[in-house]
Design a protein around this motif. Structure first.
Motif, PDB file in Angstrom:
ATOM      1  N   THR A 132      31.756  59.248 -34.447  1.00 19.76           N
ATOM      2  CA  THR A 132      31.626  60.076 -35.643  1.00 19.76           C
ATOM      3  C   THR A 132      30.368  60.950 -35.622  1.00 19.76           C
ATOM      4  O   THR A 132      30.447  62.147 -35.916  1.00 19.76           O
ATOM      5  N   PRO A 133      29.187  60.407 -35.265  1.00 24.51           N
ATOM      6  CA  PRO A 133      27.995  61.274 -35.203  1.00 24.51           C
ATOM      7  C   PRO A 133      28.153  62.424 -34.210  1.00 24.51           C
ATOM      8  O   PRO A 133      27.685  63.544 -34.465  1.00 24.51           O
ATOM      9  N   LYS A 134      28.818  62.173 -33.092  1.00 26.02           N
ATOM     10  CA  LYS A 134      29.006  63.243 -32.103  1.00 26.02           C
ATOM     11  C   LYS A 134      30.001  64.292 -32.589  1.00 26.02           C
ATOM     12  O   LYS A 134      29.859  65.484 -32.282  1.00 26.02           O
ATOM     13  N   LEU A 135      31.009  63.847 -33.356  1.00 23.15           N
ATOM     14  CA  LEU A 135      31.930  64.809 -33.947  1.00 23.15           C
ATOM     15  C   LEU A 135      31.175  65.756 -34.888  1.00 23.15           C
ATOM     16  O   LEU A 135      31.378  66.972 -34.866  1.00 23.15           O
ATOM     17  N   PHE A 136      30.302  65.166 -35.709  1.00 26.87           N
ATOM     18  CA  PHE A 136      29.531  65.973 -36.662  1.00 26.87           C
ATOM     19  C   PHE A 136      28.591  66.922 -35.924  1.00 26.87           C
ATOM     20  O   PHE A 136      28.460  68.097 -36.288  1.00 26.87           O
ATOM     21  N   SER A 137      27.945  66.414 -34.883  1.00 31.05           N
ATOM     22  CA  SER A 137      27.038  67.248 -34.095  1.00 31.05           C
ATOM     23  C   SER A 137      27.771  68.433 -33.470  1.00 31.05           C
ATOM     24  O   SER A 137      27.275  69.569 -33.459  1.00 31.05           O
ATOM     25  N   ARG A 138      28.976  68.174 -32.997  1.00 35.51           N
ATOM     26  CA  ARG A 138      29.770  69.236 -32.385  1.00 35.51           C
ATOM     27  C   ARG A 138      30.188  70.269 -33.428  1.00 35.51           C
ATOM     28  O   ARG A 138      30.177  71.477 -33.172  1.00 35.51           O
ATOM     29  N   LEU A 139      30.542  69.805 -34.629  1.00 36.18           N
ATOM     30  CA  LEU A 139      30.924  70.727 -35.694  1.00 36.18           C
ATOM     31  C   LEU A 139      29.744  71.612 -36.098  1.00 36.18           C
ATOM     32  O   LEU A 139      29.929  72.801 -36.376  1.00 36.18           O
ATOM     33  N   LYS A 140      28.540  71.043 -36.138  1.00 37.63           N
ATOM     34  CA  LYS A 140      27.355  71.829 -36.492  1.00 37.63           C
ATOM     35  C   LYS A 140      27.167  73.014 -35.549  1.00 37.63           C
ATOM     36  O   LYS A 140      26.740  74.089 -35.962  1.00 37.63           O
ATOM     37  N   LYS A 141      27.498  72.810 -34.280  1.00 39.38           N
ATOM     38  CA  LYS A 141      27.363  73.891 -33.306  1.00 39.38           C
ATOM     39  C   LYS A 141      28.468  74.933 -33.446  1.00 39.38           C
ATOM     40  O   LYS A 141      28.235  76.132 -33.327  1.00 39.38           O
ATOM     41  N   LEU A 142      29.692  74.458 -33.719  1.00 36.21           N
ATOM     42  CA  LEU A 142      30.843  75.359 -33.781  1.00 36.21           C
ATOM     43  C   LEU A 142      30.978  76.080 -35.122  1.00 36.21           C
ATOM     44  O   LEU A 142      31.370  77.245 -35.182  1.00 36.21           O
ATOM     45  N   ASP A 143      30.667  75.367 -36.206  1.00 37.83           N
ATOM     46  CA  ASP A 143      30.870  75.918 -37.549  1.00 37.83           C
ATOM     47  C   ASP A 143      29.796  75.372 -38.488  1.00 37.83           C
ATOM     48  O   ASP A 143      30.044  74.483 -39.309  1.00 37.83           O
ATOM     49  N   PRO A 144      28.570  75.922 -38.396  1.00 36.55           N
ATOM     50  CA  PRO A 144      27.454  75.401 -39.209  1.00 36.55           C
ATOM     51  C   PRO A 144      27.726  75.431 -40.709  1.00 36.55           C
ATOM     52  O   PRO A 144      27.313  74.528 -41.434  1.00 36.55           O
ATOM     53  N   ALA A 145      28.432  76.463 -41.173  1.00 35.00           N
ATOM     54  CA  ALA A 145      28.699  76.576 -42.619  1.00 35.00           C
ATOM     55  C   ALA A 145      29.565  75.412 -43.093  1.00 35.00           C
ATOM     56  O   ALA A 145      29.303  74.818 -44.147  1.00 35.00           O
ATOM     57  N   ARG A 146      30.601  75.080 -42.337  1.00 28.84           N
ATOM     58  CA  ARG A 146      31.477  73.958 -42.721  1.00 28.84           C
ATOM     59  C   ARG A 146      30.718  72.643 -42.612  1.00 28.84           C
ATOM     60  O   ARG A 146      30.904  71.733 -43.447  1.00 28.84           O
ATOM     61  N   ALA A 147      29.852  72.523 -41.616  1.00 29.87           N
ATOM     62  CA  ALA A 147      29.088  71.288 -41.425  1.00 29.87           C
ATOM     63  C   ALA A 147      28.176  71.005 -42.614  1.00 29.87           C
ATOM     64  O   ALA A 147      27.907  69.849 -42.943  1.00 29.87           O
ATOM     65  N   ARG A 148      27.722  72.057 -43.289  1.00 25.47           N
ATOM     66  CA  ARG A 148      26.820  71.865 -44.434  1.00 25.47           C
ATOM     67  C   ARG A 148      27.539  71.280 -45.645  1.00 25.47           C
ATOM     68  O   ARG A 148      26.901  70.683 -46.514  1.00 25.47           O
ATOM     69  N   THR A 149      28.852  71.452 -45.722  1.00 27.00           N
ATOM     70  CA  THR A 149      29.581  70.992 -46.907  1.00 27.00           C
ATOM     71  C   THR A 149      30.464  69.774 -46.659  1.00 27.00           C
ATOM     72  O   THR A 149      30.913  69.131 -47.603  1.00 27.00           O
ATOM     73  N   ILE A 150      30.706  69.428 -45.406  1.00 26.36           N
ATOM     74  CA  ILE A 150      31.645  68.352 -45.097  1.00 26.36           C
ATOM     75  C   ILE A 150      30.999  66.977 -45.283  1.00 26.36           C
ATOM     76  O   ILE A 150      29.769  66.842 -45.215  1.00 26.36           O
ATOM     77  N   ASP A 151      31.811  65.978 -45.539  1.00 24.66           N
ATOM     78  CA  ASP A 151      31.360  64.583 -45.553  1.00 24.66           C
ATOM     79  C   ASP A 151      31.202  64.155 -44.093  1.00 24.66           C
ATOM     80  O   ASP A 151      32.182  63.940 -43.387  1.00 24.66           O
TER      81      ASP A 151
END
Length: 283
Positions: A132-151
Motif C-alpha cells: 500500500t505505501p508503494k502504491l501511494f508513492s507511485r500515485l504521488k509521482k503519476l498524479d500528485p493532485a489525486r494523491a493529495r485528496t485520496i485516502d
C-alpha cells in the motif's frame, strides 16, 4: 426543480441512517445512500446496510444495485445517483443523501467529473502485489493532485487511481468546490469515547448477527478470498479468519482498530467541508 437536498454525513456508527429516516419521514422525502459497499448485493451485515424494517416505509435508493464480483466505479455511481436525485427534485421531494463515503457524497453534489476508464484486470493483478505505501508513492509521482485528496490507506482506491493515471495520464481538474444542487449539510460527530464504544458494540452485534456466515456464503457463491479482502474492513478480516489466518479474537481486535482508524479518516475528509453543520450526539 422544487425539492430540497439534505446531506447527512459523519463517521461510521454515528447514527446517520436513523437520522436520515427521521428527516425523510418528517418531510415526505426519500433517502439516497452514499456508501461504497452498500451498492453491492449480498453485502448486508458486514456493510451495515439498513434493513427493511429500519427504513420505516421510506424509499431508499442506491442499495443492492451491483454484483460484488465486479467493481462498481464512482463514475457509475455518480451517473445513477444523480438521475435519482434529479427525479426527486423535479417531483418536489426532499432528497436525503446519507453516507460515510465522502467521495460518493461529493460525486453526487459537486461539479466533479470522473474518467470512465474500464477496469484493467492484468494491471490490477500486478498492482495487487505491490504494498500500500508503494502504491501511494507511485500515485504521488503519476498524479500528485489525486494523491493529495485520496485516502492513502485505501488499497482499492489507490489501485483505481493508478489505473486511471496509467491510462489517461492524470485525473482531469475538477471544479470540486461548486455545488450542482443547493444542499443543507448535517454532520454527526459523537465524542470519541462514545463513538469508539458504538463501533465496538456494533462490531460484536454484527458477528452475533451472522457476519461470518454472510462472508462464507459469498465465498461459496463464487467470490474469491482476494475479492472479499478487496471489499475492505469487515469482509477483509472475516475472510482472513475463515481462511485460518486469524483467530476470532484476533479478527475482532484488528477490526476494531481498523474501523477506528477509518472513522478518523472519514472525519478528516468531512472537516474539509465548511458548510457542514455539526451536531454532537451523546449516544
Amino acid at each position: 426543480m422544487g425539492g430540497v437536498v439534505i446531506a447527512i454525513v459523519g463517521p461510521t456508527a454515528s447514527g446517520k441512517s436513523d437520522l436520515a429516516v427521521k428527516i425523510a419521514r418528517a418531510s415526505g422525502g426519500e433517502v439516497i445512500s452514499a456508501d461504497s459497499r452498500q451498492v453491492y448485493t449480498g453485502l448486508d451485515i458486514g456493510s451495515g446496510k439498513i434493513m427493511q424494517r429500519e427504513m420505516r416505509g421510506v424509499p431508499h435508493h442506491m442499495l443492492n444495485i451491483a454484483s460484488p464480483a465486479h467493481t462498481y466505479t464512482v463514475a457509475q455511481y455518480q451517473k445513477r445517483a444523480r438521475r435519482v436525485l434529479e427525479r426527486l427534485l423535479r417531483e418536489g421531494k426532499t432528497a436525503v443523501i446519507c453516507g460515510g463515503t465522502g467521495q460518493y457524497v461529493d460525486a453526487i453534489l459537486r461539479d466533479i467529473s470522473f474518467p470512465e476508464v474500464k477496469p484493467d484486470r492484468e494491471l490490477r493483478a500486478g498492482l495487487e502485489k505491490v504494498s500500500t505505501p508503494k502504491l501511494f508513492s507511485r500515485l504521488k509521482k503519476l498524479d500528485p493532485a489525486r494523491a493529495r485528496t485520496i485516502d492513502r490507506h485505501n488499497r482499492r482506491r489507490l489501485v483505481r487511481a493508478l489505473e486511471i493515471a496509467l491510462h489517461i495520464g492524470a485525473s482531469p481538474k475538477q471544479g470540486g468546490k461548486k455545488y450542482m444542487y443547493p444542499t443543507f449539510f448535517i454532520g454527526i460527530n459523537p465524542p470519541q469515547k462514545i463513538l469508539h464504544k458504538k463501533i465496538y458494540d456494533r462490531l460484536l452485534k454484527r458477528i452475533r448477527g451472522g457476519m461470518l456466515a454472510e462472508v462464507h456464503r459469498l465465498h461459496e457463491q463464487g467470490l474469491s478470498w482476494r475479492r472479499l479482502e478487496q471489499l475492505g474492513l469487515e469482509y477483509r478480516y472475516a475472510a482472513r479468519h475463515l481462511q485460518g489466518k486469524l483467530s476470532k479474537q484476533g479478527m475482532i481486535d484488528q477490526l476494531y482498530s481498523e474501523i477506528k482508524k477509518y472513522a478518523k479518516r472519514q472525519m478528516t475528509w468531512f472537516k474539509r467541508n465548511e458548510d457542514i453543520h455539526w451536531v454532537f450526539e451523546q449516544g
